[in-house]
Design an enzyme around this catalytic site. Sequence first.
Site, mmCIF file in Angstrom:
data_model
loop_
_atom_site.group_PDB
_atom_site.id
_atom_site.type_symbol
_atom_site.label_atom_id
_atom_site.label_comp_id
_atom_site.label_asym_id
_atom_site.label_seq_id
_atom_site.Cartn_x
_atom_site.Cartn_y
_atom_site.Cartn_z
ATOM 1 N NE ARG A 142 11.705 -5.297 -10.718
ATOM 2 C CZ ARG A 142 10.986 -6.041 -9.721
ATOM 3 N NH1 ARG A 142 10.956 -7.275 -9.778
ATOM 4 N NH2 ARG A 142 10.444 -5.118 -8.640
ATOM 5 C CE1 TYR A 145 3.971 -0.536 -11.610
ATOM 6 C CE2 TYR A 145 6.245 -0.446 -10.676
ATOM 7 C CZ TYR A 145 4.871 -0.226 -10.519
ATOM 8 O OH TYR A 145 4.243 0.088 -9.591
ATOM 9 C CE LYS A 149 3.329 3.141 -11.772
ATOM 10 N NZ LYS A 149 2.022 3.965 -11.284
ATOM 11 C CG ASP A 272 13.626 -9.613 -7.450
ATOM 12 O OD1 ASP A 272 12.665 -9.898 -7.567
ATOM 13 O OD2 ASP A 272 14.295 -9.012 -6.254
ATOM 14 N N PRO A 273 15.405 -6.082 -8.061
ATOM 15 C CG PRO A 273 14.526 -4.075 -7.905
ATOM 16 C CD PRO A 273 14.107 -5.654 -8.217
HETATM 17 P P1 NAD Z 1 -3.575 -2.130 -7.459
HETATM 18 O O1 NAD Z 1 -3.303 -3.291 -8.511
HETATM 19 O O2 NAD Z 1 -4.157 -2.945 -6.070
HETATM 20 O O3 NAD Z 1 -4.357 -1.093 -7.902
HETATM 21 C C1 NAD Z 1 -4.332 -0.629 -9.127
HETATM 22 C C2 NAD Z 1 -5.751 -0.190 -9.703
HETATM 23 O O4 NAD Z 1 -5.589 0.222 -10.941
HETATM 24 C C3 NAD Z 1 -6.584 -1.315 -9.804
HETATM 25 O O5 NAD Z 1 -7.858 -1.245 -9.134
HETATM 26 C C4 NAD Z 1 -6.647 -1.635 -11.250
HETATM 27 O O6 NAD Z 1 -7.933 -2.421 -11.770
HETATM 28 C C5 NAD Z 1 -6.673 -0.386 -11.828
HETATM 29 N N1 NAD Z 1 -6.267 -0.186 -13.183
HETATM 30 C C6 NAD Z 1 -5.155 -0.946 -13.749
HETATM 31 N N2 NAD Z 1 -4.982 -0.766 -15.062
HETATM 32 C C7 NAD Z 1 -5.928 0.289 -15.421
HETATM 33 C C8 NAD Z 1 -6.266 0.789 -16.350
HETATM 34 N N3 NAD Z 1 -5.706 0.701 -17.621
HETATM 35 N N4 NAD Z 1 -7.362 1.744 -16.471
HETATM 36 C C9 NAD Z 1 -8.247 1.955 -15.289
HETATM 37 N N5 NAD Z 1 -7.828 1.219 -14.042
HETATM 38 C C10 NAD Z 1 -6.806 0.546 -14.185
HETATM 39 O O7 NAD Z 1 -2.289 -1.523 -6.897
HETATM 40 P P2 NAD Z 1 -1.997 -0.470 -5.825
HETATM 41 O O8 NAD Z 1 -0.765 -1.454 -4.985
HETATM 42 O O9 NAD Z 1 -3.215 -0.046 -5.094
HETATM 43 O O10 NAD Z 1 -0.974 0.456 -6.709
HETATM 44 C C11 NAD Z 1 -1.589 1.591 -7.017
HETATM 45 C C12 NAD Z 1 -0.702 2.522 -7.714
HETATM 46 O O11 NAD Z 1 0.356 2.784 -6.752
HETATM 47 C C13 NAD Z 1 -0.211 1.971 -8.841
HETATM 48 O O12 NAD Z 1 -0.116 2.969 -10.050
HETATM 49 C C14 NAD Z 1 1.262 1.719 -8.397
HETATM 50 O O13 NAD Z 1 2.129 1.540 -9.641
HETATM 51 C C15 NAD Z 1 1.717 2.331 -7.396
HETATM 52 N N6 NAD Z 1 2.641 1.892 -6.595
HETATM 53 C C16 NAD Z 1 2.154 0.997 -5.474
HETATM 54 C C17 NAD Z 1 3.036 0.573 -4.466
HETATM 55 C C18 NAD Z 1 2.738 -0.558 -3.612
HETATM 56 O O14 NAD Z 1 3.691 -0.859 -3.001
HETATM 57 N N7 NAD Z 1 1.563 -0.630 -3.389
HETATM 58 C C19 NAD Z 1 4.410 0.700 -4.928
HETATM 59 C C20 NAD Z 1 4.917 1.729 -5.876
HETATM 60 C C21 NAD Z 1 3.825 2.353 -6.735
HETATM 61 N N1 UDP Z 2 9.627 -12.170 -3.484
HETATM 62 C C1 UDP Z 2 9.594 -13.372 -2.586
HETATM 63 N N2 UDP Z 2 8.635 -14.370 -2.557
HETATM 64 C C2 UDP Z 2 7.385 -14.131 -2.977
HETATM 65 C C3 UDP Z 2 7.262 -12.808 -3.722
HETATM 66 C C4 UDP Z 2 8.171 -12.039 -3.879
HETATM 67 O O1 UDP Z 2 10.881 -13.878 -2.227
HETATM 68 O O2 UDP Z 2 6.465 -15.013 -3.085
HETATM 69 C C5 UDP Z 2 10.706 -11.388 -3.531
HETATM 70 C C6 UDP Z 2 10.900 -10.733 -4.769
HETATM 71 O O3 UDP Z 2 11.637 -11.426 -5.721
HETATM 72 C C7 UDP Z 2 11.497 -9.389 -4.294
HETATM 73 C C8 UDP Z 2 10.786 -9.115 -3.145
HETATM 74 O O4 UDP Z 2 10.239 -10.279 -2.563
HETATM 75 O O5 UDP Z 2 12.762 -9.710 -4.149
HETATM 76 C C9 UDP Z 2 9.443 -8.134 -2.993
HETATM 77 O O6 UDP Z 2 8.699 -8.298 -4.146
HETATM 78 P P1 UDP Z 2 7.215 -7.737 -4.771
HETATM 79 O O7 UDP Z 2 6.792 -8.602 -5.705
HETATM 80 O O8 UDP Z 2 6.569 -7.529 -3.327
HETATM 81 O O9 UDP Z 2 8.052 -6.277 -4.820
HETATM 82 P P2 UDP Z 2 8.950 -5.511 -5.912
HETATM 83 O O10 UDP Z 2 9.938 -6.587 -6.368
HETATM 84 O O11 UDP Z 2 8.220 -4.962 -6.857
HETATM 85 O O12 UDP Z 2 9.653 -4.834 -4.887
#
Ligand code: NAD
Ligand code: UDP
Length: 310
Positions: A142, A145, A149, A272-273
Amino acid sequence: MSKRILITGGAGFLGSHLCERLLNEGNEVVCLDNYFTGFKKNVAHLMDNPRFEMMRHDVIDPFKVEVDQIYNLACPASPPHYQYNAIKTIKTSVMGAINCLGLAKRCNARVFQASTSEVYGDPAVHPQPESYWGNVNPIGIRSCYDEGKRAAETLFMDYHRQNGVDIRIVRIFNTYGPRMNPDDGRVVSNFICQALRGEDITIYGDGQQTRSFCYVDDLIEGFVRLMDQDEVTGPINIGNPGEFTMLELAEKVIAKVGNSTKLVFQDLPGDDPKQRQPDITLAKKHLDWQPTIGLDSGLDRTISYFKTVV
Ligand code: NAD
Ligand code: UDP
């Protein structure tokens, strides 16, 4: 007053909701995306708007536009997608941050970083306040990522201290809602799609690990409140403190979808947290923000959406 706003990753799940929100407020929106995990169809309904513009571009390469604000969301967010090309993921976070910060410096724009609760890793402090430095493995699967970040946050703070760049950093906790990619691999979309298709629900590990799930509309409200105030730069947690085990989530989804789906237990992925819950004291104090949509009503809305696409 109407602003010209760049959203990197604007064709993704969160980005598309943000594009919509900022257009609805009367702004001009430039959406930049390489379509790695995002889709044109996520923003297709915005294409006819003369204030909306789409750029196919990769954030690791520099870009030039004249804007008042930048929201940097570009980065795959689901573990299978960010692990697919780990080197590209960390490049996206680090070089994407540098390119956004350079642009913000040149344009005098305010720049927003979509950071993550992953900066807390597998947290030893619970719930997680922004002051907690985290418990992150720097060399695990992980890490591309999490460390990407974390480095991006460092860059944002250093551009702010050294060059006076006007920054905002949000730490996003697991967010879900319409326009999540059904094949994304995240837990909410997996469980709902599996239940709708009558497939087994895949629980990784024993399902006792917890997450706190925020509905997308609440999150976007938090983004805009952070960006449109002058008091704090962040990092600031935005998430819903309601905390659920994955087993509880699976039970809710099965009950709502109403299929006689069964659970299957699979190996827990590395690092996995075990637990996650945001401390949102700062968001309440500085942004007057707190979530308004609980898991039950958010799941209902999300299931309705997935019924139209699965
Ligand atoms: P997502 O994968 O749907 O969106 C990410 C977007 O970034 C996509 O459209 C992808 O095509 C684009 N992208 C990826 N790499 C790129 C690059 N090199 N150049 C240009 N575009 C690129 O994910 P999301 O859930 O919409 O997440 C958006 C942001 O929020 C991300 O930075 C993610 O890390 C952050 N985030 C989301 C969550 C969540 O739960 N959804 C949680 C924590 C952080
Ligand atoms: N997870 C699960 N089944 C799935 C997908 C995810 O049990 O089909 C678990 C995963 O191992 C994690 C939690 O759900 O403990 C959240 O996973 P997700 O990928 O949504 O986000 P993140 O781990 O990045 O918080």
